[in-house]
Design an enzyme around this catalytic site. Sequence first.
Site, PDB file in Angstrom:
ATOM      1  N   GLY A  40      -3.494  -9.316 -12.343  1.00  0.00           N
ATOM      2  CA  GLY A  40      -2.798 -10.015 -11.270  1.00  0.00           C
ATOM      3  C   GLY A  40      -3.322 -11.399 -10.969  1.00  0.00           C
ATOM      4  O   GLY A  40      -3.524 -12.230 -11.869  1.00  0.00           O
ATOM      5  N   ASN A  92     -12.177 -13.042  -5.211  1.00  0.00           N
ATOM      6  CA  ASN A  92     -10.792 -12.601  -5.266  1.00  0.00           C
ATOM      7  C   ASN A  92     -10.647 -11.097  -5.080  1.00  0.00           C
ATOM      8  O   ASN A  92      -9.610 -10.623  -4.613  1.00  0.00           O
ATOM      9  CB  ASN A  92     -10.167 -13.007  -6.609  1.00  0.00           C
ATOM     10  CG  ASN A  92      -8.842 -12.332  -6.848  1.00  0.00           C
ATOM     11  OD1 ASN A  92      -7.845 -12.641  -6.207  1.00  0.00           O
ATOM     12  ND2 ASN A  92      -8.809 -11.370  -7.771  1.00  0.00           N
ATOM     13  N   GLY A 100     -10.286  -7.458  -3.902  1.00  0.00           N
ATOM     14  CA  GLY A 100      -9.886  -6.918  -2.612  1.00  0.00           C
ATOM     15  C   GLY A 100      -9.026  -5.685  -2.800  1.00  0.00           C
ATOM     16  O   GLY A 100      -8.461  -5.454  -3.873  1.00  0.00           O
ATOM     17  N   LEU A 131      -2.239   2.082  12.708  1.00  0.00           N
ATOM     18  CA  LEU A 131      -3.547   2.283  13.331  1.00  0.00           C
ATOM     19  C   LEU A 131      -3.660   3.674  13.949  1.00  0.00           C
ATOM     20  O   LEU A 131      -4.738   4.282  13.927  1.00  0.00           O
ATOM     21  CB  LEU A 131      -3.797   1.209  14.392  1.00  0.00           C
ATOM     22  CG  LEU A 131      -5.176   1.241  15.040  1.00  0.00           C
ATOM     23  CD1 LEU A 131      -6.271   1.087  13.993  1.00  0.00           C
ATOM     24  CD2 LEU A 131      -5.297   0.166  16.108  1.00  0.00           C
ATOM     25  N   ASN A 152      -2.751   6.320  12.776  1.00  0.00           N
ATOM     26  CA  ASN A 152      -3.070   7.274  11.712  1.00  0.00           C
ATOM     27  C   ASN A 152      -4.267   6.841  10.864  1.00  0.00           C
ATOM     28  O   ASN A 152      -4.545   7.461   9.838  1.00  0.00           O
ATOM     29  CB  ASN A 152      -1.852   7.458  10.801  1.00  0.00           C
ATOM     30  CG  ASN A 152      -0.637   7.953  11.545  1.00  0.00           C
ATOM     31  OD1 ASN A 152      -0.745   8.822  12.411  1.00  0.00           O
ATOM     32  ND2 ASN A 152       0.529   7.398  11.231  1.00  0.00           N
ATOM     33  N   TYR A 205      -6.689  -4.309   6.804  1.00  0.00           N
ATOM     34  CA  TYR A 205      -6.600  -5.428   5.853  1.00  0.00           C
ATOM     35  C   TYR A 205      -6.586  -6.763   6.586  1.00  0.00           C
ATOM     36  O   TYR A 205      -7.298  -7.709   6.193  1.00  0.00           O
ATOM     37  CB  TYR A 205      -5.328  -5.257   5.016  1.00  0.00           C
ATOM     38  CG  TYR A 205      -5.130  -6.290   3.946  1.00  0.00           C
ATOM     39  CD1 TYR A 205      -5.873  -6.250   2.768  1.00  0.00           C
ATOM     40  CD2 TYR A 205      -4.179  -7.300   4.089  1.00  0.00           C
ATOM     41  CE1 TYR A 205      -5.681  -7.191   1.763  1.00  0.00           C
ATOM     42  CE2 TYR A 205      -3.977  -8.233   3.089  1.00  0.00           C
ATOM     43  CZ  TYR A 205      -4.726  -8.183   1.937  1.00  0.00           C
ATOM     44  OH  TYR A 205      -4.524  -9.119   0.943  1.00  0.00           O
ATOM     45  N   LYS A 217      -9.260  -9.863   6.252  1.00  0.00           N
ATOM     46  CA  LYS A 217      -8.879 -11.197   5.806  1.00  0.00           C
ATOM     47  C   LYS A 217      -9.083 -12.231   6.911  1.00  0.00           C
ATOM     48  O   LYS A 217      -9.412 -13.398   6.629  1.00  0.00           O
ATOM     49  CB  LYS A 217      -7.425 -11.196   5.328  1.00  0.00           C
ATOM     50  CG  LYS A 217      -7.205 -10.356   4.070  1.00  0.00           C
ATOM     51  CD  LYS A 217      -8.099 -10.806   2.909  1.00  0.00           C
ATOM     52  CE  LYS A 217      -7.790 -10.070   1.621  1.00  0.00           C
ATOM     53  NZ  LYS A 217      -8.598 -10.552   0.472  1.00  0.00           N
ATOM     54  N   THR A 239       3.561  -9.835  -7.622  1.00  0.00           N
ATOM     55  CA  THR A 239       2.530  -9.102  -8.354  1.00  0.00           C
ATOM     56  C   THR A 239       2.973  -7.649  -8.540  1.00  0.00           C
ATOM     57  O   THR A 239       3.998  -7.224  -7.999  1.00  0.00           O
ATOM     58  CB  THR A 239       1.191  -9.111  -7.592  1.00  0.00           C
ATOM     59  OG1 THR A 239       1.365  -8.409  -6.338  1.00  0.00           O
ATOM     60  CG2 THR A 239       0.727 -10.535  -7.304  1.00  0.00           C
TER      61      THR A 239
END
Length: 446
Positions: free
Chosen positions: A217, A287, A289, A296, A298, A352, A356, A387
Amino acid sequence: MTDKYTTLVNQGVGKTIAKRLGLPQPAVLRRFKPGQPLVTGPVLVQGNTAGADELAAKLLSWDLDVRRHAVPREKLGAIILVLDELTRPEDLEKPVLSAAASLRDLGPSARVITISRPAAETASPAQSAARQGVDGFLRSLAKELRAGATANGIVLAEGVQSTSPSALAALRFFLSGRSAFVDGQFLTVATERGHLPPDFEKPLAGKVAVVTGAARGIGAAIARTLHRDGATLVLVDIPAAGDHLAAVANEVRGTALQLDISSPDAGQRIIDHAVQRHGRLDIVIHNAGITRDKLLANMDHGRWASVLNINIAAQLRINEALLASEHFRNSPRIVSVASTSGIAGNRGQTNYAASKGGVMGMVRASAPLLAVNGGTINAVAPGFIETDMTARIPFAVREVGRRLNSLQQGGQPSDVAEAIAFLASDAAGGINGDVLRICGQNLVGA
């Protein structure tokens, strides 16, 4: 993954039907190819300041077709609007409306670029208002342009000239096909540091670069782009991706390092490998990740902890090792991959987005630490990129994600790679602690 819709509406019957029905018609973007012209068509430089005059002279030395006054109905490749001496909001009207008269003359995939100063607290209220006004003007204009044209801005810190190395490097990046999917964004040139390469086709010649998550990717695209630009590569990924990693490493004539970046000694192992195999280490691209999406309500410990550990905690540990190493002190470069999710948020991605957002906070706080040795650390924040991961998104959601930006399409892994290669170069030495969105000006977030 290809965007079949964009291909369809840009040729033959599909183009005709889309036009008649008023359907979105995303343009085929001008992307960088070695040997192509920097910009297609004349460049109009507007502004009555010394910075505008000096910049126009510099562009002439690049063999560009430069205009200081518009020629009616002449197709333009770019408009550069130099706004580096604004003192009050009224100062915007004349240059902005002058540029407006030439907007219909922009060719496909043309560029509009502003050069301005930051709205600092030390400025007067009127001056700060005028400078901040450039931000709103530029971002709005970017949403009005068509046919693949983009609008971006360069912000020069006090004392930085329009012809400083990093200002010129940022200008070349925005003018070129390297910035195809960057729209409505600003880069801040904080210092006069940096120097332009002797060969713009090989700006990373002689550099040794590490890329994590390089087996597939975006990571593989980064490796290919850095190799094209002259760098020697060390490619890192987990042992489970070993076959793919070896294939990419062979393709770019680099070395492969199978490594879990979350291991405590990952940073030192990366340094040792680069120095032992290649004699030095100049650039690190974070890169690698993962995503473990869940609402949230769950969310569990495993999903939360694994994402935060890989996406940000591992980068922090590796950076600590880099900063402590004598092998990473010659104008080093770090570029991290963040995400627009960390800016605007995304449903089901609290873990996530937190990771980030953490990357961007790390970059800002680490900038002074890198600057001590003439280094920089910056981040890119991709939006919807074509991707394998986005290919698994349900069709309707995927189509919305693609079209919800000013360019009405998804980006390519190469778009992310081009921005990273620019920020990793010596020419970008005056840009530090910045975050550049690669999202086609996604219509959510700042």
